[in-house]
Design an enzyme around this catalytic site. Sequence first.
Site, short mmCIF file in Angstrom:
data_model
loop_
_atom_site.label_atom_id
_atom_site.label_comp_id
_atom_site.label_asym_id
_atom_site.label_seq_id
_atom_site.Cartn_x
_atom_site.Cartn_y
_atom_site.Cartn_z
N HIS A 84 -3.46 -4.98 0.51
CA HIS A 84 -2.90 -5.47 1.77
C HIS A 84 -2.94 -7.00 1.82
CE1 HIS A 84 -2.33 -1.74 4.12
NE2 HIS A 84 -3.27 -1.27 3.32
N GLU B 270 -1.48 -8.97 3.69
CA GLU B 270 -1.45 -9.51 5.06
C GLU B 270 -2.84 -9.90 5.55
OE1 GLU B 270 -1.87 -5.03 5.73
OE2 GLU B 270 -0.94 -6.39 4.27
N CYS C 257 0.83 -1.20 0.00
CA CYS C 257 0.00 0.00 0.00
C CYS C 257 0.88 1.26 0.00
CB CYS C 257 -1.01 -0.02 1.15
SG CYS C 257 -2.38 1.15 0.95
#
Length: 233
Positions: free
Chosen positions: A211, A213, A108
């Site tokens: 993102h 994650e 990001c």
Amino acid sequence: MIGIPLDSEDGGGYSALPWYALRKNYCEAVARAGGTPILLPHDPSQAETYLDMIDGLLVAGGAFDVDPALFGAGEKHGTVVLKEGRTDFELAVTKGAHARKMPILGICGGQQLLAVVLGGTLIQHIPDEVDDPLAHEQPNPRTEPGHMVVVTEDTLLHRVTGTLQFPVNSAHHQAVKAVPETLTVNAIAPDGVVEGIEDPAHPFCLGVQWHPEYSISPADDAILAAFVKAASA
């Protein structure tokens, strides 16, 4: 050992004094991929020392922006929020990691920082520069997809994910505008916004605008796994 620069706040909320923080899922995603997360405070003079300690660098996102002066913009958009101390450190550690050809993953705002380090420019506010843009600051939870991305064939991102499109979440008001010929745009959104970049001359230097994650799709897990594998080589 995967170094992750921390986020920071001047004070308020958690503590009245300045404090560091990082969402747990950054660390959890690195650990799930087989790495050991090492959190890095913001001291540019220690950047080379930190780089001696780690095998890969993950530059995370955050609710702030890269200073437009760093990519030659004459004016700063009214929405731009700066964290100069964090940016100063991330510039130093990212430049150092790239010079060492250490594996780098920018997420990001980390992708935006990486693009600027490598000579790119940024869109300061998507609604002002993109016709009919998607909701890149998605209204639904970040744990859910916001839109699809289309991946460029024969890129690192394509090799890592094994697919030409997949869903991602979206939490940004800026994006990469242009990159030099030395970099490759490896993914775009349906509205044409750049979603991924990479340096083909580097063993593993990848930026993604979403993102991973959050593990929205198998492609997200594949990105983290490939990054940690490259750092372990």
